[in-house]
Design a protein around this motif. Structure first.
Motif, PDB file in Angstrom:
ATOM      1  N   LEU A  86     -56.122  97.877 104.363  1.00  0.00           N
ATOM      2  CA  LEU A  86     -56.346  99.097 105.131  1.00  0.00           C
ATOM      3  C   LEU A  86     -57.033 100.169 104.292  1.00  0.00           C
ATOM      4  CD1 LEU A  86     -53.184  99.655 107.361  1.00  0.00           C
ATOM      5  CD2 LEU A  86     -55.474  98.922 108.034  1.00  0.00           C
ATOM      6  N   GLN A  87     -56.702 100.245 102.995  1.00  0.00           N
ATOM      7  CA  GLN A  87     -57.277 101.306 102.177  1.00  0.00           C
ATOM      8  C   GLN A  87     -58.754 101.083 101.907  1.00  0.00           C
ATOM      9  OE1 GLN A  87     -54.824 101.255  98.708  1.00  0.00           O
ATOM     10  NE2 GLN A  87     -56.079  99.760  97.615  1.00  0.00           N
ATOM     11  N   THR A  88     -59.264  99.872 102.180  1.00  0.00           N
ATOM     12  CA  THR A  88     -60.701  99.624 102.048  1.00  0.00           C
ATOM     13  C   THR A  88     -61.404  99.761 103.393  1.00  0.00           C
ATOM     14  OG1 THR A  88     -60.470  97.232 102.406  1.00  0.00           O
ATOM     15  CG2 THR A  88     -60.266  98.026 100.149  1.00  0.00           C
ATOM     16  N   ALA A 130     -45.693 109.461  99.689  1.00  0.00           N
ATOM     17  CA  ALA A 130     -44.881 109.042 100.829  1.00  0.00           C
ATOM     18  C   ALA A 130     -45.612 109.244 102.145  1.00  0.00           C
ATOM     19  CB  ALA A 130     -43.556 109.800 100.823  1.00  0.00           C
ATOM     20  N   ALA A 131     -46.307 110.368 102.292  1.00  0.00           N
ATOM     21  CA  ALA A 131     -47.012 110.645 103.546  1.00  0.00           C
ATOM     22  C   ALA A 131     -48.120 109.621 103.788  1.00  0.00           C
ATOM     23  CB  ALA A 131     -47.592 112.055 103.517  1.00  0.00           C
ATOM     24  N   LYS A 132     -48.852 109.307 102.727  1.00  0.00           N
ATOM     25  CA  LYS A 132     -49.943 108.333 102.861  1.00  0.00           C
ATOM     26  C   LYS A 132     -49.401 106.957 103.255  1.00  0.00           C
ATOM     27  CE  LYS A 132     -53.554 105.963 100.222  1.00  0.00           C
ATOM     28  NZ  LYS A 132     -54.235 105.858  98.894  1.00  0.00           N
ATOM     29  N   LEU A 133     -48.330 106.518 102.588  1.00  0.00           N
ATOM     30  CA  LEU A 133     -47.789 105.198 102.891  1.00  0.00           C
ATOM     31  C   LEU A 133     -47.118 105.183 104.257  1.00  0.00           C
ATOM     32  CD1 LEU A 133     -46.409 103.931  99.470  1.00  0.00           C
ATOM     33  CD2 LEU A 133     -48.487 103.274 100.677  1.00  0.00           C
ATOM     34  N   GLY A 134     -46.489 106.288 104.630  1.00  0.00           N
ATOM     35  CA  GLY A 134     -45.897 106.362 105.962  1.00  0.00           C
ATOM     36  C   GLY A 134     -46.947 106.206 107.044  1.00  0.00           C
ATOM     37  N   ASP A 287     -50.660  99.545  91.238  1.00  0.00           N
ATOM     38  CA  ASP A 287     -51.768 100.485  91.089  1.00  0.00           C
ATOM     39  C   ASP A 287     -52.419 100.643  92.461  1.00  0.00           C
ATOM     40  OD1 ASP A 287     -53.482  98.234  91.463  1.00  0.00           O
ATOM     41  OD2 ASP A 287     -53.520  97.849  89.310  1.00  0.00           O
ATOM     42  N   LYS A 288     -53.612 101.154  92.496  1.00  0.00           N
ATOM     43  CA  LYS A 288     -54.264 101.426  93.774  1.00  0.00           C
ATOM     44  C   LYS A 288     -54.490 100.160  94.588  1.00  0.00           C
ATOM     45  CE  LYS A 288     -58.351 103.696  95.764  1.00  0.00           C
ATOM     46  NZ  LYS A 288     -59.612 104.422  95.469  1.00  0.00           N
ATOM     47  N   TYR A 289     -54.687  99.007  93.908  1.00  0.00           N
ATOM     48  CA  TYR A 289     -55.054  97.794  94.618  1.00  0.00           C
ATOM     49  C   TYR A 289     -53.968  96.714  94.626  1.00  0.00           C
ATOM     50  CZ  TYR A 289     -59.782  99.673  94.533  1.00  0.00           C
ATOM     51  OH  TYR A 289     -60.877 100.472  94.712  1.00  0.00           O
ATOM     52  N   ARG A 290     -53.081  96.712  93.651  1.00  0.00           N
ATOM     53  CA  ARG A 290     -52.141  95.612  93.505  1.00  0.00           C
ATOM     54  C   ARG A 290     -50.740  95.999  93.944  1.00  0.00           C
ATOM     55  NH1 ARG A 290     -50.755  93.842  88.796  1.00  0.00           N
ATOM     56  NH2 ARG A 290     -50.013  91.945  89.800  1.00  0.00           N
ATOM     57  N   ILE A 291     -50.050  94.978  94.506  1.00  0.00           N
ATOM     58  CA  ILE A 291     -48.656  95.113  94.910  1.00  0.00           C
ATOM     59  C   ILE A 291     -47.889  93.957  94.295  1.00  0.00           C
ATOM     60  CG2 ILE A 291     -47.065  94.871  96.875  1.00  0.00           C
ATOM     61  CD1 ILE A 291     -49.032  96.362  98.590  1.00  0.00           C
TER      62      ILE A 291
END
Length: 534
Positions: A86-88, A130-134, A287-291
């Motif tokens: 989604l972030q891409t 938190a707001a961004k992930l929510g 980080d920004k890309y990895r989970i």
């Protein structure tokens, strides 16, 4: 368990992996001319063989090792939409992934997959707020038509009740979303069975030693049975190279000058005993890309994964000390130390992601499927995600139908006419199957234990009753393989006679969970070997 030594081999079965049946299958493969020869028994090759057989083609499928013996049984065991995409801005991709995920878990194989709630912890100083992930998990659930509920944010206290080992220091909030989980080995095997039921001729442990050519076109392959050394060949109008990490090796058999087409990324995982029951999975941003994931799986805890470029022999991929340290260190961002003790590790495994060739960080590379045609007309397919295995099979079939000259198009059922959600063998409600196994699955033999009934129901579906029948006919087969695992000896006989199991590892690593539980002792391996050779 001494009675096991005298258990006779059951009668031959179309899917029997015994020596006699292998000889019959080799003879069939060598005498017929197939429309399509699929080389590679990972999920991409298996799915293509399944769809091609449904389309009315005469199909052969071979693999140098076991079906799903490499990367396809070394995944993170997820059917998921791909939250990180989604972030891409890949909204359409996520929606398509969700469609396939829901189709598999609800209609194609509900007996082999299960819904899983994911908690995404937000720590102070973390890469996302938190707001961004929510907002992200809400959008993610919206793209799945809210079929798994509405993505939302919960308190740290609520999350810790469901995941007791969750670190709460500096924990600001926890975002919640839904995806699905599976046993990848079992899903792949059931897809092989579906392909065979549709008419495909399949054989594992058969290595390609060369390609056949007719007037410069690839028209088959020379093979060697790795189990007894028998050499034979298969002729086909079209050959599909679906060998995953070995795709360029086969392309060079077609054209020694073929340039590399892929690059490989290694993903390592650890399996640990759980110190407490978990009701949800953790997906922690590194980080920004990895989970990094911490997934309750098969009564264990699955941790991973790594993502680094790999340039060695695909056959040598393995988890090393660096991988283990990285996985445990990253898991420690959100998991308490007592759950991460090295003494709890029962198994580790690594697989290779096949990525399109090119520069850049592998963690940012697209997990796309690439189909190319070589100078000899051989098609090569590489890349993709487990979640979309059915879609990939259909995509390759469309490619076959559109080839210049249409060598197979006239003999194929139109792809649009094929059932889009054809279920895999054994489809059933696993709760109903487990209940029936408990009620009458042990009659007239010994009563089946609840954990065994549940395990059979969620790994075989309605085919569990065939295993229960074996156990009823011979009480020795109703006994547990190991006291600390739910599997019973009837599963070994069933794997031998119905699931192409040839080696001890075929049984313990991919048709049962004994290896990942760390329970494949010498005694167990010896008895399994005896049953396989009966």
């Amino acid at each position: 368990m001494s009675t096991l030594q005298s258990v006779p081999a059951l009668g031959t079965h179309p899917a029997n992996g015994s020596t006699a049946s292998r000889a019959e299958t080799r003879e069939q493969l060598s005498k017929a001319t197939y429309d399509l020869l699929v080389i590679g028994g990972g999920i991409l090759g298996i799915s293509t063989a399944w769809h091609a057989a449904q389309a009315g083609l005469r199909v052969a499928l071979v693999d140098a090792g076991d079906f799903a013996g490499a990367t396809s049984s070394a995944s993170s065991k997820l059917l998921h939409g791909g939250l990180r995409y989604l972030q891409t801005g890949a909204v359409k991709l996520v929606a398509e992934n969700h469609f396939e995920r829901r189709a598999v878990s609800r209609e194609v194989a509900p007996h082999l997959s299960n819904p899983l709630t994911f908690y995404l912890p937000v720590y102070k100083g973390g890469p996302h707020g938190a707001a961004k992930l929510g907002a992200g998990v809400f959008a993610y659930s919206a793209l799945s038509a809210f079929g798994d509920g509405v993505g939302h944010v919960i308190s740290a206290a609520k999350a810790q009740r469901d995941v007791p080992e969750l670190r709460t220091e500096n924990l600001k909030a926890v975002a919640v979303y839904g995806d699905d989980q599976m046993n990848d080995s079992r899903m792949a095997l059931m897809t092989v069975r579906a392909a065979a039921a549709a008419g495909a001729t399949v054989l594992n442990h058969s290595e390609v030693t060369g390609l056949r050519f007719t007037q410069g076109r690839v028209t088959g392959a020379e093979l060697k049975d790795r189990l007894d050394g028998t050499e034979y060949g298969v002729s086909a109008r079209l050959v599909l190279n679906a060998t995953g990490p070995w795709v360029d090796h086969l392309r060079k058999m077609e054209d020694p000058n073929a340039a590399p087409s892929i690059r490989l990324s290694k993903g390592a995982h650890l399996v640990l005993k759980r110190t407490a029951p978990w009701k949800a999975a953790l997906a922690t941003p590194i980080d920004k890309y990895r989970i990094t994931f911490a997934l309750p799986w098969e009564d264990m805890l699955l941790l991973g994964t790594t993502d680094e470029e790999y340039e060695g022999d695909p056959a040598d991929v393995a988890v090393n000390e660096k991988d283990t340290a990285q996985i445990l260190d990253e898991a420690a961002f959100s998991i308490r130390d007592q759950q991460l003790s090295r003494d709890l590790i029962t198994y580790s495994f690594a697989g290779l992601r096949v990525l399109p060739g090119g520069p850049g960080d592998t963690s940012k590379a697209k997990r796309e499927t690439v189909v190319t045609e070589g100078s000899g007309g051989m098609l090569s397919v590489a890349g993709g995600k487990w979640t979309t295995f059915r879609h990939i099979g259909r995509t390759i079939m469309n490619k076959l139908a559109a080839l210049p000259g249409g060598p197979l198009a006239d003999d194929m059922e139109p792809i649009a006419h094929l059932p889009k959600k054809l279920p895999l063998p054994g489809i059933a409600n696993p709760n109903a199957v487990a209940h029936r196994l408990l009620v009458d699955g042990g009659t007239p033999g010994p009563r089946m234990a609840p954990d065994t009934a549940r395990h059979l129901a969620t790994h075989y579906g309605s085919l569990s009753f065939d295993i229960a029948r074996l156990a009823n006919e011979d009480p020795a087969l109703a006994e547990r393989i190991h006291p600390d695992a739910p599997e019973i000896w009837a599963q070994v006989v069933y794997a031998r006679d119905n699931e192409w199991a040839e080696t001890v590892d075929d049984v313990l690593r991919r048709r049962t969970t004994l290896t990942i539980r760390g329970l494949d002792t010498e005694d167990v391996r010896t008895k399994v070997k005896d049953l396989l050779t009966d």
